[in-house]
Design a protein around this motif. Structure first.
Motif, PDB file in Angstrom:
ATOM      1  N   ALA A 161       0.834  -1.201   0.000  1.00 14.10           N
ATOM      2  CA  ALA A 161       0.000   0.000   0.000  1.00 14.10           C
ATOM      3  C   ALA A 161       0.870   1.253   0.000  1.00 14.10           C
ATOM      4  N   ASN A 162       0.500   2.215  -0.851  1.00 14.21           N
ATOM      5  CA  ASN A 162       1.165   3.518  -0.962  1.00 14.21           C
ATOM      6  C   ASN A 162       2.590   3.427  -1.519  1.00 14.21           C
ATOM      7  N   LYS A 163       2.912   2.292  -2.136  1.00 10.96           N
ATOM      8  CA  LYS A 163       4.216   2.157  -2.780  1.00 10.96           C
ATOM      9  C   LYS A 163       4.075   2.298  -4.286  1.00 10.96           C
ATOM     10  N   ARG A 164       5.151   2.777  -4.917  1.00  7.53           N
ATOM     11  CA  ARG A 164       5.174   2.816  -6.365  1.00  7.53           C
ATOM     12  C   ARG A 164       5.455   1.415  -6.897  1.00  7.53           C
ATOM     13  N   VAL A 165       4.880   1.100  -8.063  1.00  3.98           N
ATOM     14  CA  VAL A 165       5.055  -0.229  -8.641  1.00  3.98           C
ATOM     15  C   VAL A 165       6.529  -0.571  -8.801  1.00  3.98           C
ATOM     16  N   GLY A 166       7.335   0.414  -9.214  1.00  3.95           N
ATOM     17  CA  GLY A 166       8.762   0.181  -9.419  1.00  3.95           C
ATOM     18  C   GLY A 166       9.520  -0.127  -8.146  1.00  3.95           C
ATOM     19  N   GLU A 167       8.940   0.218  -6.987  1.00  6.36           N
ATOM     20  CA  GLU A 167       9.599  -0.022  -5.704  1.00  6.36           C
ATOM     21  C   GLU A 167       9.299  -1.400  -5.127  1.00  6.36           C
ATOM     22  N   ILE A 168       8.300  -2.050  -5.659  1.00  7.26           N
ATOM     23  CA  ILE A 168       7.834  -3.311  -5.088  1.00  7.26           C
ATOM     24  C   ILE A 168       8.728  -4.463  -5.545  1.00  7.26           C
ATOM     25  N   LEU A 185      -9.920   0.825 -15.109  1.00  8.95           N
ATOM     26  CA  LEU A 185      -8.852  -0.164 -15.169  1.00  8.95           C
ATOM     27  C   LEU A 185      -7.669   0.444 -15.911  1.00  8.95           C
ATOM     28  N   VAL A 186      -6.487   0.443 -15.277  1.00 12.72           N
ATOM     29  CA  VAL A 186      -5.309   1.049 -15.894  1.00 12.72           C
ATOM     30  C   VAL A 186      -4.149   0.063 -15.879  1.00 12.72           C
ATOM     31  N   ILE A 187      -3.290   0.167 -16.877  1.00 16.12           N
ATOM     32  CA  ILE A 187      -2.056  -0.600 -16.922  1.00 16.12           C
ATOM     33  C   ILE A 187      -0.998   0.241 -16.220  1.00 16.12           C
ATOM     34  N   PRO A 188      -0.451  -0.203 -15.091  1.00 14.59           N
ATOM     35  CA  PRO A 188       0.447   0.636 -14.304  1.00 14.59           C
ATOM     36  C   PRO A 188       1.847   0.765 -14.891  1.00 14.59           C
ATOM     37  N   GLY A 189       2.460   1.907 -14.618  1.00 19.17           N
ATOM     38  CA  GLY A 189       3.853   2.117 -14.946  1.00 19.17           C
ATOM     39  C   GLY A 189       4.677   2.069 -13.670  1.00 19.17           C
ATOM     40  N   PRO A 190       5.993   2.217 -13.752  1.00 20.03           N
ATOM     41  CA  PRO A 190       6.857   2.143 -12.572  1.00 20.03           C
ATOM     42  C   PRO A 190       6.503   3.170 -11.489  1.00 20.03           C
ATOM     43  N   ASP A 191       5.971   4.329 -11.903  1.00 22.28           N
ATOM     44  CA  ASP A 191       5.666   5.388 -10.941  1.00 22.28           C
ATOM     45  C   ASP A 191       4.224   5.346 -10.426  1.00 22.28           C
ATOM     46  N   THR A 192       3.440   4.384 -10.891  1.00 17.85           N
ATOM     47  CA  THR A 192       2.058   4.260 -10.417  1.00 17.85           C
ATOM     48  C   THR A 192       2.046   3.857  -8.943  1.00 17.85           C
ATOM     49  N   VAL A 193       1.287   4.603  -8.131  1.00 24.24           N
ATOM     50  CA  VAL A 193       1.211   4.329  -6.699  1.00 24.24           C
ATOM     51  C   VAL A 193       0.035   3.396  -6.406  1.00 24.24           C
ATOM     52  N   ILE A 194       0.290   2.351  -5.629  1.00 18.60           N
ATOM     53  CA  ILE A 194      -0.751   1.393  -5.246  1.00 18.60           C
ATOM     54  C   ILE A 194      -1.479   1.949  -4.026  1.00 18.60           C
ATOM     55  N   LYS A 195      -2.645   2.497  -4.231  1.00 23.38           N
ATOM     56  CA  LYS A 195      -3.377   3.138  -3.140  1.00 23.38           C
ATOM     57  C   LYS A 195      -4.299   2.146  -2.426  1.00 23.38           C
ATOM     58  N   PRO A 196      -4.475   2.317  -1.120  1.00 26.50           N
ATOM     59  CA  PRO A 196      -5.437   1.477  -0.394  1.00 26.50           C
ATOM     60  C   PRO A 196      -6.838   1.625  -0.995  1.00 26.50           C
ATOM     61  N   GLY A 197      -7.559   0.528  -1.098  1.00 27.92           N
ATOM     62  CA  GLY A 197      -8.899   0.556  -1.678  1.00 27.92           C
ATOM     63  C   GLY A 197      -8.926   0.172  -3.131  1.00 27.92           C
ATOM     64  N   THR A 198      -7.761   0.154  -3.788  1.00 27.72           N
ATOM     65  CA  THR A 198      -7.720  -0.245  -5.193  1.00 27.72           C
ATOM     66  C   THR A 198      -7.624  -1.760  -5.303  1.00 27.72           C
ATOM     67  N   LYS A 199      -7.986  -2.267  -6.483  1.00 27.73           N
ATOM     68  CA  LYS A 199      -7.832  -3.697  -6.758  1.00 27.73           C
ATOM     69  C   LYS A 199      -6.670  -3.875  -7.723  1.00 27.73           C
ATOM     70  N   VAL A 200      -5.865  -4.883  -7.453  1.00 26.72           N
ATOM     71  CA  VAL A 200      -4.680  -5.132  -8.257  1.00 26.72           C
ATOM     72  C   VAL A 200      -4.767  -6.517  -8.889  1.00 26.72           C
ATOM     73  N   LEU A 201      -4.474  -6.593 -10.180  1.00 28.13           N
ATOM     74  CA  LEU A 201      -4.402  -7.876 -10.877  1.00 28.13           C
ATOM     75  C   LEU A 201      -2.936  -8.276 -10.986  1.00 28.13           C
ATOM     76  N   ILE A 202      -2.624  -9.472 -10.482  1.00 28.71           N
ATOM     77  CA  ILE A 202      -1.243  -9.940 -10.475  1.00 28.71           C
ATOM     78  C   ILE A 202      -1.161 -11.265 -11.227  1.00 28.71           C
ATOM     79  N   LEU A 203      -0.252 -11.332 -12.168  1.00 28.49           N
ATOM     80  CA  LEU A 203       0.003 -12.563 -12.918  1.00 28.49           C
ATOM     81  C   LEU A 203       1.162 -13.282 -12.243  1.00 28.49           C
ATOM     82  N   ALA A 204       0.980 -14.566 -11.906  1.00 33.29           N
ATOM     83  CA  ALA A 204       2.031 -15.283 -11.181  1.00 33.29           C
ATOM     84  C   ALA A 204       2.074 -16.755 -11.561  1.00 33.29           C
ATOM     85  N   LYS A 205       3.273 -17.290 -11.597  1.00 33.12           N
ATOM     86  CA  LYS A 205       3.422 -18.728 -11.750  1.00 33.12           C
ATOM     87  C   LYS A 205       2.863 -19.402 -10.498  1.00 33.12           C
ATOM     88  N   ARG A 206       2.351 -20.609 -10.673  1.00 36.74           N
ATOM     89  CA  ARG A 206       1.756 -21.335  -9.556  1.00 36.74           C
ATOM     90  C   ARG A 206       2.719 -21.476  -8.387  1.00 36.74           C
TER      91      ARG A 206
END
Length: 217
Positions: A161-168, A185-206
Motif C-alpha cells: 500500500a502507498n508504494k510505487r510499482v517500481g519499488e515493489i 482499469l489502468v495498466i500501471p507504470g513504474p511510478d504508479t502508486v498502489i493506493k489502499p482501496g484499489t484492486k490489483v491484478l497480479i500474474l504469477a506462476k503457480r
C-alpha cells in the motif's frame, strides 16, 4: 469443490479443464447443444443443455450444493441475471464475466456478485507484460494451468500500500498487470502508486503464488 460454469465457450471450456485437472467437480450449462457435446466428449465432464436464466436449469445442476457459480456467457445482461438468480437459489459464491469495466462496484455488490471477471482487460495487461518484460515471457509457453491471475483488494495494512510499482520487490515469475481504481482499469507504470482501496491484478506462476499472497497481505 463443486463449481457450476455457465457458458461453454472457449473461456468456459478451458476453465472447466483447469478445474477438472485440479480435482474439482464441475457442471457446465449452455444453451448450445454442440457446445455441451464438446465438453462431454472432450473433457468427460457433465454438461446440461439449457437456459441458466431459468431457475429450473440451475436447480437441475444442484445449485444449492455448489461452492461457486461462474457466469461466462458473452452477454453482460445474461451473466448479471444468472448471477442474481444463483445467489437467490443458494450459491455460496458467484463470479461474473463482464465486458464493460465501468459498472458501479456498489451496485454489483448489492446484486450479490463476489468476483467480477474482465478477461479482455486482463488479457491486455498480460500481453503488455509479455511484450515489455522479457523476464516473464516464459509464462506464455508453460503448460496450461501453471500460472494464475490474482485479483486482490489492497488495504491500509497491505505491504504494498502507498508504494510505487517500481519499488515493489516481487518474486521472479510474477508481475502486476493492471490496477482498478475508481471504476477505471489502468495498466500501471513504474511510478504508479498502489493506493489502499484499489484492486490489483497480479500474474504469477503457480509455484510463487503463495509468496505473492504473503507479499500483499
Amino acid at each position: 469443490m463443486y463449481v457450476i460454469i455457465v457458458g461453454a465457450g472457449d473461456l468456459g471450456y478451458y476453465l472447466t479443464q483447469l478445474l477438472l485437472d485440479e480435482g474439482h467437480d464441475v457442471v457446465v450449462i449452455d444453451k448450445d447443444v454442440k457446445a455441451c457435446e464438446r465438453v462431454i466428449n472432450e473433457l468427460n465432464a457433465v454438461a446440461i443443455q439449457g437456459d441458466a436464466t431459468e431457475a429450473k436449469t440451475l436447480e437441475k445442476a444442484n445449485i444449492k450444493e455448489c461452492d461457486a457459480l461462474v457466469a461466462l456467457t458473452g452477454n453482460d445482461e445474461t451473466n448479471l441475471v444468472v448471477s442474481l438468480l444463483a445467489k437467490e437459489l443458494g450459491a455460496k459464491q458467484v463470479a461474473t464475466r463482464l465486458g464493460k469495466v465501468e459498472y458501479n462496484e456498489h451496485v454489483l455488490n448489492k446484486l450479490g456478485i463476489d468476483i467480477v471477471i474482465h478477461p479482455e482487460a486482463a488479457a491486455a495487461g498480460y500481453i503488455e507484460e509479455l511484450i515489455t518484460k522479457p523476464e516473464v515471457l516464459d509464462l506464455a509457453f508453460i503448460s496450461r494451468g501453471a500460472a494464475e491471475i490474482m485479483e486482490v483488494k489492497i488495504t491500509e495494512k497491505s505491504r504494498i500500500a502507498n508504494k510505487r510499482v517500481g519499488e515493489i520487490e516481487h518474486p521472479s515469475g510474477s508481475a502486476i498487470i493492471a490496477i482498478c481504481e475508481d471504476d477505471m482499469l489502468v495498466i500501471p507504470g513504474p511510478d504508479t502508486v498502489i493506493k489502499p482501496g484499489t484492486k490489483v491484478l497480479i500474474l504469477a506462476k503457480r509455484e510463487v503464488a503463495d509468496k505473492v499472497r504473503n507479499l500483499i497481505k
